[in-house]
Design a protein around this motif. Structure first.
Motif, PDB file in Angstrom:
ATOM      1  N   ARG A 175     -45.525 -14.523 -20.211  1.00  0.00           N
ATOM      2  CA  ARG A 175     -45.876 -13.576 -21.221  1.00  0.00           C
ATOM      3  C   ARG A 175     -46.464 -12.284 -20.535  1.00  0.00           C
ATOM      4  N   LEU A 176     -47.301 -12.448 -19.647  1.00  0.00           N
ATOM      5  CA  LEU A 176     -47.682 -11.090 -18.758  1.00  0.00           C
ATOM      6  C   LEU A 176     -46.482 -10.481 -18.090  1.00  0.00           C
ATOM      7  N   ALA A 177     -45.752 -11.245 -17.549  1.00  0.00           N
ATOM      8  CA  ALA A 177     -44.581 -10.624 -16.757  1.00  0.00           C
ATOM      9  C   ALA A 177     -43.687  -9.981 -17.745  1.00  0.00           C
ATOM     10  N   VAL A 178     -43.384 -10.551 -18.797  1.00  0.00           N
ATOM     11  CA  VAL A 178     -42.439 -10.059 -19.753  1.00  0.00           C
ATOM     12  C   VAL A 178     -43.101  -8.500 -20.045  1.00  0.00           C
ATOM     13  N   ASP A 179     -44.431  -8.787 -20.668  1.00  0.00           N
ATOM     14  CA  ASP A 179     -45.073  -7.227 -20.903  1.00  0.00           C
ATOM     15  C   ASP A 179     -44.769  -6.290 -20.020  1.00  0.00           C
ATOM     16  N   ILE A 180     -45.179  -6.597 -18.713  1.00  0.00           N
ATOM     17  CA  ILE A 180     -44.870  -5.578 -17.872  1.00  0.00           C
ATOM     18  C   ILE A 180     -43.687  -4.993 -17.440  1.00  0.00           C
ATOM     19  N   ALA A 181     -42.813  -5.951 -17.571  1.00  0.00           N
ATOM     20  CA  ALA A 181     -41.297  -5.474 -17.401  1.00  0.00           C
ATOM     21  C   ALA A 181     -40.912  -4.619 -18.470  1.00  0.00           C
ATOM     22  N   LEU A 182     -41.112  -4.953 -19.864  1.00  0.00           N
ATOM     23  CA  LEU A 182     -40.789  -4.115 -20.771  1.00  0.00           C
ATOM     24  C   LEU A 182     -41.207  -2.687 -20.896  1.00  0.00           C
ATOM     25  N   GLU A 183     -42.778  -2.636 -20.288  1.00  0.00           N
ATOM     26  CA  GLU A 183     -43.327  -1.251 -20.375  1.00  0.00           C
ATOM     27  C   GLU A 183     -42.933  -0.482 -19.308  1.00  0.00           C
ATOM     28  N   ASN A 184     -42.517  -1.207 -18.140  1.00  0.00           N
ATOM     29  CA  ASN A 184     -42.319  -0.497 -16.890  1.00  0.00           C
ATOM     30  C   ASN A 184     -40.648  -0.457 -16.299  1.00  0.00           C
ATOM     31  N   GLY A 185     -39.767  -0.907 -16.926  1.00  0.00           N
ATOM     32  CA  GLY A 185     -38.487  -0.930 -16.703  1.00  0.00           C
ATOM     33  C   GLY A 185     -38.280  -2.016 -15.615  1.00  0.00           C
ATOM     34  N   GLY A 186     -38.933  -3.192 -15.805  1.00  0.00           N
ATOM     35  CA  GLY A 186     -38.737  -4.149 -14.888  1.00  0.00           C
ATOM     36  C   GLY A 186     -37.927  -5.231 -14.994  1.00  0.00           C
ATOM     37  N   VAL A 217     -37.743  -9.702 -14.047  1.00  0.00           N
ATOM     38  CA  VAL A 217     -38.551 -10.762 -13.655  1.00  0.00           C
ATOM     39  C   VAL A 217     -37.601 -11.725 -12.669  1.00  0.00           C
ATOM     40  N   VAL A 218     -38.248 -11.793 -11.528  1.00  0.00           N
ATOM     41  CA  VAL A 218     -37.881 -12.649 -10.505  1.00  0.00           C
ATOM     42  C   VAL A 218     -38.790 -13.887 -10.289  1.00  0.00           C
ATOM     43  N   ASN A 219     -38.162 -15.035 -10.724  1.00  0.00           N
ATOM     44  CA  ASN A 219     -39.002 -16.400 -10.702  1.00  0.00           C
ATOM     45  C   ASN A 219     -39.095 -16.838  -9.139  1.00  0.00           C
ATOM     46  N   CYS A 220     -40.375 -17.101  -8.913  1.00  0.00           N
ATOM     47  CA  CYS A 220     -40.842 -17.562  -7.549  1.00  0.00           C
ATOM     48  C   CYS A 220     -41.401 -18.853  -7.560  1.00  0.00           C
ATOM     49  N   PRO A 267     -34.161  -9.389 -18.246  1.00  0.00           N
ATOM     50  CA  PRO A 267     -33.171 -10.296 -17.326  1.00  0.00           C
ATOM     51  C   PRO A 267     -34.248 -10.961 -16.244  1.00  0.00           C
ATOM     52  N   HIS A 268     -34.119 -12.218 -16.202  1.00  0.00           N
ATOM     53  CA  HIS A 268     -34.999 -13.229 -15.340  1.00  0.00           C
ATOM     54  C   HIS A 268     -33.843 -13.683 -14.279  1.00  0.00           C
TER      55      HIS A 268
END
Length: 486
Positions: free
Chosen positions: A30-41, A43-46, A71-72
């Motif tokens: 949830r946090l990763a998606v929040d950050i990606a949406l707000e900062n043009g990001g 997600v890369v799964n590790c 995108p993930h």
């Protein structure tokens, strides 16, 4: 390349990546998606297990709804039964190369670096999400793989520390700091432990000051490091911290999701129930059937060792999936087994294993700071889970915004602007030197505030103090004397 004056161009600054670590179920996705949406990001799964296809429920992969259009990558992109899968459903790229079967950390690193390069080339911010810090470490730093014997020695000592931490819980513990106390009947073991710790103090005083004498496995391991490498572990750790700082592939922001054990345990148990409702058992049976039909090798068994699968081995064997490895009660399931009882056993084992994993992940995040000197910002989702538990969605949303989303986004914005991201939530208690205190009344040396507090509040110490007081006042034995005269 040289400039017009004949000098060399300065090296390009490293690209920035945001890393979301922490406990399973605490809210990393949830946090990763929040950050990606707000900062043009993107997600890369590790996560070491979420890279595999065929087990989206068991490995808790993000659903399309949870991705919210972001995108993930490196998610469900490797078929452990031998075929190469695509992660197009996640809106990302297929992992570079022909990854198939079981992959190791170097395979993952090479594939992930290619994906991250593509994300950066498109002008996007990579947001790395890792349940397995080992895989994420390999991606962001050049110094944490292909190292010498000293590094491998310390790495294995870290793994032993997890076992030592678990073993320590069998002694009396302080619930907040995990400090062990020596039992009154442990005289022989205590003498051996103190002797080993005394030797560690001679050869590695820095480490000895931070390791409790009763943590015998860790003391022994640090002595082994000293004997095998000729150097104190504390010096090897310090060298690794310097090397890690100098060998970062990216400028990295580390955010760690956490929650209190009591609240997170309840949330994880609810999550397992939700997995069951979403079709976990059908997914496991389909995966086992596919692996068996393809004659899958031990490569596929690697994926079957993930939490969410290996606990079901006995149940699946009872259902006829002989390929399946896994646990349960000792021995193989045979004819006449109560399948419903095996299912219930697997559910409880999965819940217990998941809770243990969450504790281990938090310890490993703290280790990143201690061993490699990385600065980690901790974010606490306890109040969010508490609201969800009682069905108060408004309170849960408010807590998430206040405790997690807003501080994480503020840190990310500052970080991406090249500024100091600031602090964050409180970190788990740091490993500090043990303070020795002496109880002259009981002729006993105590190490750590918890041992001292437990001792002075104990019945034996109180009785000893009372006896000494009576002796000073000349009242020692007066009760027995009065009884004899009467």
């Amino acid at each position: 390349m040289t400039d017009a004056a004949g000098g060399s161009d300065p090296p390009a600054p490293p690209h920035a990546v945001v890393c979301v670590l922490g406990q399973t179920g605490a809210g990393k996705t949830r946090l990763a998606v929040d950050i990606a949406l707000e900062n043009g990001g993107e997600v890369v799964n590790c996560d070491a297990m979420q890279v595999y296809a065929g087990l989206p429920i068991a490995t808790a992969q993000a659903s399309a709804e949870e991705m919210r259009g972001v995108p993930h990558h490196m998610l469900g992109c490797v078929d452990p039964t031998g075929a190469v899968a695509s992660d197009a459903v996640a809106g990302g790229d297929r992992a570079p190369g022909s990854l198939a079967g079981a992959i190791d950390v170097r395979d993952f690193r090479d594939a992930a670096l290619g994906v991250i390069a593509n994300v950066i080339a498109r002008g996007k911010t990579p947001v790395l999400v890792g349940g397995s810090d080992y895989y994420l470490r390999a991606v962001v730093s050049e110094s944490l793989l292909d190292e010498g014997e000293d590094a491998r020695a310390v790495e294995s000592s870290d793994e032993d520390q997890d076992d030592a931490d678990a073993a320590t819980r069998k002694t009396k513990l302080d619930r907040t700091k995990g400090e062990p106390t020596v039992g009154p009947n442990d005289t022989r073991d205590e003498a051996a432990a103190l002797a080993a710790h005394a030797r560690l103090r001679e050869v590695d005083p820095v480490s000895a000051a931070k390791i409790h004498p009763r943590n015998t496995r860790r003391v022994r391991r640090y002595l082994e490091i000293r004997d095998s490498t000729g150097e104190p572990a504390s010096e090897i750790f310090a060298r690794r911290r310097r090397a890690a700082a100098d060998a970062m592939r990216f400028r990295s922001l580390f955010l760690c999701m956490r929650a209190t054990n009591d609240e997170l345990d309840l949330a994880l148990r609810r999550r397992v129930d939700a997995m069951l409702a979403a079709g976990l058992v059908r997914e496991l049976e389909a995966f086992a059937a596919k692996a068996k039909a393809r004659g899958a090798s031990d490569d596929a068994r690697g994926a079957s060792q993930s939490i969410g699968f290996h606990e079901w081995g006995r149940y699946l064997r009872a259902r006829g999936f002989e390929w399946t490895s896994g646990e349960g009660k000792d021995g193989d399931a045979g004819e006449g087994e109560d399948v419903d009882a095996l299912r219930a056993e697997a559910v409880e084992a999965m819940k217990a294993d998941t809770c243990r994993l969450a504790r281990r992940q938090l310890r490993r995040c703290r280790r990143l700071e201690r061993a490699f000197g990385w600065r980690v910002i901790y974010l606490d989702s306890t109040a969010t889970h508490a609201g969800l538990r009682v069905g108060d969605d408004a309170a849960a949303r408010s807590a998430w915004a206040k405790d997690v989303r807003e501080p994480a986004l503020a840190a990310t914005v500052s970080f991406l602007a090249g500024e100091d991201p600031g602090g964050g939530g409180a970190a788990p208690s740091e490993e500090e030197p043990w303070t020795e205190r002496r109880c002259e009344a009981c002729d006993k040396t105590l190490r750590g505030e918890t041992e001292w507090r437990s001792h002075v509040e104990g019945k034996r110490h109180r009785n000893r103090i009372a006896a000494l007081r009576k002796k000073r006042e000349g009242k020692h034995g007066t009760r027995q004397q009065a009884s004899a005269e009467s």
